[in-house]
Scaffold this motif. Structure first.
Motif, PDB file in Angstrom:
ATOM      1  N   SER A  57      62.786 -41.256  -6.342  1.00  0.00           N
ATOM      2  CA  SER A  57      63.997 -41.920  -6.839  1.00  0.00           C
ATOM      3  C   SER A  57      64.681 -41.076  -7.903  1.00  0.00           C
ATOM      4  O   SER A  57      65.893 -40.939  -7.915  1.00  0.00           O
ATOM      5  CB  SER A  57      63.665 -43.270  -7.469  1.00  0.00           C
ATOM      6  N   PHE A  58      63.865 -40.562  -8.807  1.00  0.00           N
ATOM      7  CA  PHE A  58      64.458 -39.747  -9.874  1.00  0.00           C
ATOM      8  C   PHE A  58      63.450 -38.745 -10.395  1.00  0.00           C
ATOM      9  O   PHE A  58      62.248 -38.873 -10.181  1.00  0.00           O
ATOM     10  CB  PHE A  58      64.962 -40.633 -11.026  1.00  0.00           C
ATOM     11  N   TYR A 104      62.393 -47.948  -8.492  1.00  0.00           N
ATOM     12  CA  TYR A 104      61.090 -47.286  -8.587  1.00  0.00           C
ATOM     13  C   TYR A 104      59.984 -48.296  -8.361  1.00  0.00           C
ATOM     14  O   TYR A 104      60.131 -49.480  -8.611  1.00  0.00           O
ATOM     15  CB  TYR A 104      60.908 -46.609  -9.945  1.00  0.00           C
ATOM     16  N   ASN A 105      58.896 -47.734  -7.842  1.00  0.00           N
ATOM     17  CA  ASN A 105      57.709 -48.524  -7.620  1.00  0.00           C
ATOM     18  C   ASN A 105      56.610 -47.985  -8.525  1.00  0.00           C
ATOM     19  O   ASN A 105      55.778 -48.718  -9.028  1.00  0.00           O
ATOM     20  CB  ASN A 105      57.312 -48.392  -6.137  1.00  0.00           C
ATOM     21  N   ALA A 126      67.926 -36.295 -12.818  1.00  0.00           N
ATOM     22  CA  ALA A 126      68.699 -36.564 -11.602  1.00  0.00           C
ATOM     23  C   ALA A 126      68.097 -37.728 -10.840  1.00  0.00           C
ATOM     24  O   ALA A 126      66.904 -37.992 -10.939  1.00  0.00           O
ATOM     25  CB  ALA A 126      68.727 -35.318 -10.708  1.00  0.00           C
ATOM     26  N   GLY A 127      68.936 -38.424 -10.093  1.00  0.00           N
ATOM     27  CA  GLY A 127      68.458 -39.502  -9.243  1.00  0.00           C
ATOM     28  C   GLY A 127      68.848 -40.877  -9.726  1.00  0.00           C
ATOM     29  O   GLY A 127      69.672 -41.021 -10.635  1.00  0.00           O
ATOM     30  N   ASP A 128      68.248 -41.867  -9.108  1.00  0.00           N
ATOM     31  CA  ASP A 128      68.589 -43.258  -9.363  1.00  0.00           C
ATOM     32  C   ASP A 128      67.465 -43.933 -10.148  1.00  0.00           C
ATOM     33  O   ASP A 128      66.383 -44.162  -9.613  1.00  0.00           O
ATOM     34  CB  ASP A 128      68.806 -43.949  -8.005  1.00  0.00           C
ATOM     35  N   VAL A 176      58.971 -42.923  -8.065  1.00  0.00           N
ATOM     36  CA  VAL A 176      58.779 -43.010  -6.614  1.00  0.00           C
ATOM     37  C   VAL A 176      59.155 -44.415  -6.160  1.00  0.00           C
ATOM     38  O   VAL A 176      58.756 -45.408  -6.781  1.00  0.00           O
ATOM     39  CB  VAL A 176      57.302 -42.711  -6.236  1.00  0.00           C
ATOM     40  N   SER A 177      59.941 -44.487  -5.103  1.00  0.00           N
ATOM     41  CA  SER A 177      60.415 -45.792  -4.625  1.00  0.00           C
ATOM     42  C   SER A 177      59.366 -46.483  -3.770  1.00  0.00           C
ATOM     43  O   SER A 177      58.382 -45.876  -3.351  1.00  0.00           O
ATOM     44  CB  SER A 177      61.692 -45.604  -3.795  1.00  0.00           C
ATOM     45  N   GLU A 178      59.615 -47.745  -3.485  1.00  0.00           N
ATOM     46  CA  GLU A 178      58.787 -48.540  -2.580  1.00  0.00           C
ATOM     47  C   GLU A 178      58.606 -47.846  -1.235  1.00  0.00           C
ATOM     48  O   GLU A 178      57.540 -47.879  -0.625  1.00  0.00           O
ATOM     49  CB  GLU A 178      59.499 -49.887  -2.369  1.00  0.00           C
TER      50      GLU A 178
END
Ligand code: GUN
Ligand code: FE
Length: 451
Positions: A45-46, A9-10, A3-5, A38-40
């Motif tokens: 994120s997912f 991602y960072n 799931a997620g986008d 994990v995003s910035e």
């Protein structure tokens, strides 16, 4: 499950992920070969399980080198302490010989009154917050003292150390020692100033620290003060915390102080202090009708079993409260509780629940459910269910990397044990030696980075 986008991602991690999607027993998830992006911004994120990283990397266009492999370490959500007293950290583990009301007068008030001194406050608050972070508490719901300057300092320290928190300036205008009491007027004025101070520290949703209205408990607050605090809570739309029905003598005292009220719960309700943003600690002696009021109001209970045992207060029946539809989280209640560790609260929550099982059939709280209470349960109680508590995409990355195999750690793992048994050992015997990294909002706040 995925799931997620995957386009944002960072950092990407691969390992064994343990989290609870809700308190429901089917929602405990232990995912092998899990992946988390994990995003910035520090949000998730997912997330996925049973993942073949190579295939995923081809489908979603990231390089396998970008993935941090945690091996057999666990990735778990940060723990949420829904009730602790920052100034009481200094005497945690002492003063274990008296019940609540004597304990407050003999040990607690004399220590809390010292926080008029900012040097004492700075030293002790820094130690207190560092301690809980190292134990894996990523969100804390704190009581400070009656002192405005020291309470502001606690907010600064928490912000600096990067923890997510609710912080309350304590209100006390009656039945308190001469050296540790405020006038009603000053209590309200300082509380309003404190709320404005916290709210000015950043935008909603970005701020780490949220102010929380904190009448100590009914015996410490006049009707006039409680009425004023109820008004401030509504005016600023901020949460409320207090203690309720912790100890028999206390419950009797409140009955004597408020003959016009039906129950302890009724006192808070009548002063507009019981709503969906309320976090009430203990609740050991709440009657079923009172629990029903909690459920109807959407108010939460912070179950503090370590403290309930130490102060010989009583045993809270979590199962009954959950069955009545009441939101429940766990708290350490330092220094009523002898440990700052939420791991200890989890274990004592299991022990507390087991006491209702002695000699009869009872569906007591096991390690999975106690872990759920310490994560998603706490998030719900604090109104942070959309933001923290598990690894659902969009939530903040408040997380721990746990190493059950650490050299010199508190337990050993044998080759025939599976991942769930290893996780159970961590819950029952683990401590800060096993906690390799602590992240709040994607930022490393304790331990060493593996990302
Ligand atoms: N009731 C009022 N104040 C306190 C406190 O500091 N600790 C606990 N456990 N109960 C309280
Ligand atoms: Fe408390």
């Amino acid at each position: 499950f995925l799931a997620g986008d995957f386009s944002v991602y960072n950092a990407i991690m691969k390992g064994t992920l343990v989290h609870c999607l809700s308190l429901h027993k089917d929602d405990f998830q232990l995912w092998n070969d899990a992946i988390v992006g994990v995003s910035e911004k520090g949000t998730i994120s997912f997330v996925g399980n049973g993942c073949d990283v190579k295939t995923l990397s081809e489908v979603y266009g990231f390089s396998v080198d970008q993935v941090t492999n945690l091996g057999r370490k666990f990735l778990i959500p940060g723990l949420i302490d829904t009730h602790l007293h920052a100034p009481q950290y200094a005497f945690t583990g002492t003063g274990t010989d008296l019940p609540l009301l004597e304990w407050l007068n003999r040990y607690t008030f004399p220590i809390e009154s010292k926080y008029a001194d900012l040097q004492i406050a700075e030293h002790a608050y820094t130690k207190a917050v560092k301690r809980v972070l190292s134990l894996g508490t990523t969100t804390g719901c704190y009581y400070a003292t009656i002192h405005l300057p020291a309470t502001k300092l606690l907010v600064q320290i928490i912000n600096q150390l990067g923890q997510r928190a609710y912080v309350g300036k304590v209100n006390m205008d009656r039945n308190s020692p001469e050296t540790y009491v405020e006038s009603t007027e000053n209590s309200l004025k300082d509380t309003e100033e404190f709320i404005q101070y916290c709210l000015a520290s950043g935008e909603e949703g970005k701020r780490l620290v949220t102010p929380i209205i904190t009448p100590r408990f009914v015996p410490s607050c006049t009707t006039e003060l409680m009425t004023g605090l109820g008004r401030l809570a509504a005016q600023y739309n901020v949460p409320i915390q207090s203690h309720i029905s912790e100890n028999c003598d206390e419950v009797k005292w409140v009955k004597d102080l408020h003959p016009e009220c039906e129950s302890y719960t009724d006192v808070y309700e009548k002063h507009n202090l019981l709503n969906e943003k309320s976090v009430m600690a203990h609740g050991v002696y709440l009657k079923d009708e009172e629990l029903q009021k909690f459920a109807d109001a959407g108010a939460g209970i912070s179950h503090c079993p370590t403290s309930n045992f130490q102060l010989a207060s009583g045993v809270f029946n979590v199962r009954n409260a959950l069955d009545k539809g009441v939101k429940v989280g766990l708290g350490t209640d330092v220094a009523g509780g002898y440990s700052s560790s939420m791991w200890e609260s989890i274990r004592q929550a299991m022990n507390a629940s087991n006491t209702f099982r002695f000699g009869r059939e009872f569906n007591s709280v096991g390690y999975r459910e106690a872990f759920a209470l310490a994560t998603v349960g706490g998030a719900e109680v604090l109104g942070l269910g959309e933001r923290v508590g598990n690894f659902w995409p969009g939530k903040e990355f408040d997380a721990l990397i746990v190493d059950p195999f650490v050299e010199g750690g508190p337990f050993d793992v044998f080759e025939w044990e599976n991942e769930e048994q290893i996780f159970e050992k961590m819950v029952m015997m683990g401590d800060d030696r096993n906690i390799e990294s602590v992240f709040v909002g994607g930022k490393l706040v304790a331990g060493t980075s593996k990302v």
